[in-house]
Write an enzyme that holds these catalytic residues in place. Structure first.
Site, PDB file in Angstrom:
ATOM      1  N   THR A 140      37.972  -7.484  13.637  1.00 51.51           N
ATOM      2  CA  THR A 140      37.154  -6.421  13.886  1.00 51.51           C
ATOM      3  C   THR A 140      37.916  -5.501  14.715  1.00 51.51           C
ATOM      4  O   THR A 140      38.868  -5.978  15.282  1.00 51.51           O
ATOM      5  CB  THR A 140      36.067  -6.944  15.084  1.00 51.51           C
ATOM      6  OG1 THR A 140      35.437  -5.532  15.443  1.00 51.51           O
ATOM      7  CG2 THR A 140      36.598  -7.554  16.052  1.00 51.51           C
ATOM      8  N   GLY A 141      37.592  -4.116  14.486  1.00 47.14           N
ATOM      9  CA  GLY A 141      38.721  -3.174  14.960  1.00 47.14           C
ATOM     10  C   GLY A 141      38.950  -2.023  13.948  1.00 47.14           C
ATOM     11  O   GLY A 141      37.978  -1.896  13.211  1.00 47.14           O
ATOM     12  N   ARG A 173      34.441   6.157   2.810  1.00 49.87           N
ATOM     13  CA  ARG A 173      35.152   5.253   3.468  1.00 49.87           C
ATOM     14  C   ARG A 173      34.726   3.836   3.389  1.00 49.87           C
ATOM     15  O   ARG A 173      33.732   3.668   3.775  1.00 49.87           O
ATOM     16  CB  ARG A 173      35.644   5.605   4.811  1.00 49.87           C
ATOM     17  CG  ARG A 173      36.622   4.855   5.551  1.00 49.87           C
ATOM     18  CD  ARG A 173      36.256   3.697   6.392  1.00 49.87           C
ATOM     19  NE  ARG A 173      37.130   2.924   6.856  1.00 49.87           N
ATOM     20  CZ  ARG A 173      36.990   2.014   7.763  1.00 49.87           C
ATOM     21  NH1 ARG A 173      35.641   1.356   7.834  1.00 49.87           N
ATOM     22  NH2 ARG A 173      37.887   1.106   8.151  1.00 49.87           N
ATOM     23  N   THR A 181      30.934  -3.842  15.693  1.00 44.50           N
ATOM     24  CA  THR A 181      30.547  -4.648  14.404  1.00 44.50           C
ATOM     25  C   THR A 181      30.274  -6.208  14.837  1.00 44.50           C
ATOM     26  O   THR A 181      30.647  -6.889  15.884  1.00 44.50           O
ATOM     27  CB  THR A 181      32.045  -4.547  13.549  1.00 44.50           C
ATOM     28  OG1 THR A 181      31.890  -3.378  13.197  1.00 44.50           O
ATOM     29  CG2 THR A 181      32.106  -5.625  12.518  1.00 44.50           C
TER      30      THR A 181
HETATM   31  N1  ASP Z   1      36.736  -3.352  11.040  1.00 37.66           N
HETATM   32  C1  ASP Z   1      35.579  -2.501  10.773  1.00 37.66           C
HETATM   33  C2  ASP Z   1      35.821  -1.625   9.709  1.00 37.66           C
HETATM   34  O1  ASP Z   1      36.905  -1.048   9.755  1.00 37.66           O
HETATM   35  C3  ASP Z   1      34.909  -1.915  12.060  1.00 37.66           C
HETATM   36  C4  ASP Z   1      34.844  -2.825  13.165  1.00 37.66           C
HETATM   37  O2  ASP Z   1      35.174  -3.940  13.152  1.00 37.66           O
HETATM   38  O3  ASP Z   1      34.201  -2.301  14.290  1.00 37.66           O
HETATM   39  O4  ASP Z   1      35.045  -0.915   9.130  1.00 37.66           O
END
Ligand code: ASP
Length: 290
Positions: free
Chosen positions: A208-209, A185, A157
């Site tokens: 992010t995560g 989702r 992301t």
């Molecule tokens: N945080 C983002 C989500 O949960 C995904 C990501 O940061 O890679 O959709």
């Protein structure tokens, strides 16, 4: 003064040293584009939107063209943008046909009295407003390599935060979501305050995560609230959040342009413009805990 910080996702990139260097070069270039915009007087809001747009078009990141798919093999994209001066924000969720979800998020912010549009309604609104649409074949369609987010996800992301010469903060982020998701989702990126927030009185934050733990903690707003009502510095506020059970990383900038990054995922690709105006980028490797 103007500042810029970007992240390209916290997770496990598992790149070769050569690939890592290529990404770092791409990011330096991107930071230079953003820096030039800020220097020319573009607002923080326009700058972060542009950076995220370029990432969406590149196919190298988990957003726009490069978005990962859900369990049904379908791309559903989330994006959000927020202005620290007005506290106005716009976001979209589970978008399927709009080429640049971040442009759509900006339209929600500027042209509606809503904050978040989702599903067909979001796609329809974008189309009506003249945004470019794409078919399924447009997407690179990386398949998740493993079901665990901290497994070998091919790319991540993106998020960007800027402070412009008018003293305004802004944040933007775009994602295909986690690589382990059901149809429908919605992550924390488009839910303002959860993974994304900006307030000129305090700071701007982009996470992010795995969204779910960040969402439970209302992370981005919590950091701002710790500063506004608890007198914490940005660094203290971020450290406090990472004492809780979060999985991933974040970038943040306070109203004076101080930048903080934190990550407990194995790696996070990020970069910023240094005080002297030159771009810095690295693949941060989180030290292993015994
Ligand atoms: N945080 C983002 C989500 O949960 C995904 C990501 O940061 O890679 O959709």
């Amino acid at each position: 003064m103007y500042r810029l910080v970007t992240h390209f996702g916290g997770g496990s990139w598992a790149l070769t040293p050569e690939e890592e260097q290529q990404y770092i070069e791409k990011i330096r270039l991107l930071l230079t584009i953003g820096h030039t915009m800020l220097k020319k007087g573009y607002t923080a809001l326009d700058t972060v939107q542009k950076i995220v747009e370029l990432m969406e078009d590149s196919g190298y990141y988990n957003c726009g063209k490069g978005s990962i798919t859900n369990y049904n093999g379908v791309v559903e994209m989330d994006a959000g943008i927020m202005c620290g001066k007005t506290l106005r924000g716009g976001a979209v969720a589970t978008v399927r046909t709009i080429k640049n979800p971040i442009k759509l998020a900006r339209l929600v912010m500027d042209k509606t009295h809503h904050r978040l549009l989702a599903c067909e309604g979001a796609d329809e609104f974008g189309k009506k407003k003249g945004l470019e649409t794409v078919s399924d074949s447009y997407f690179v369609r990386y398949q998740p390599v493993e079901t665990s987010y901290f497994g070998k996800a091919p790319h991540e992301t993106v998020g960007a935060i800027a402070l412009d010469k008018y003293g305004d903060l802004a944040v933007a982020s775009s994602t295909g979501g986690i690589d382990d998701k059901l149809k429908g989702r919605i992550g924390g990126v488009p839910q303002l305050g959860l993974e994304l927030y900006a307030n000129n009185k305090t700071c701007a934050v982009a996470c992010t995560g795995i969204g779910e733990p960040f969402m439970r903690l209302v992370t981005a707003y919590d950091i701002s609230a710790q500063m506004q009502y608890g007198g914490k510095s940005l660094e203290e506020a971020v450290k406090n959040i990472f004492k809780e059970k979060v999985e991933g990383g974040l970038i943040a900038m306070d109203k004076d342009g101080n930048i903080v990054k934190e990550c407990n995922a194995p790696e996070m690709l990020y970069g910023y413009i240094k005080e002297d105006g030159s771009p810095f980028a690295e693949m941060y490797k989180t030290p292993l805990k015994n």
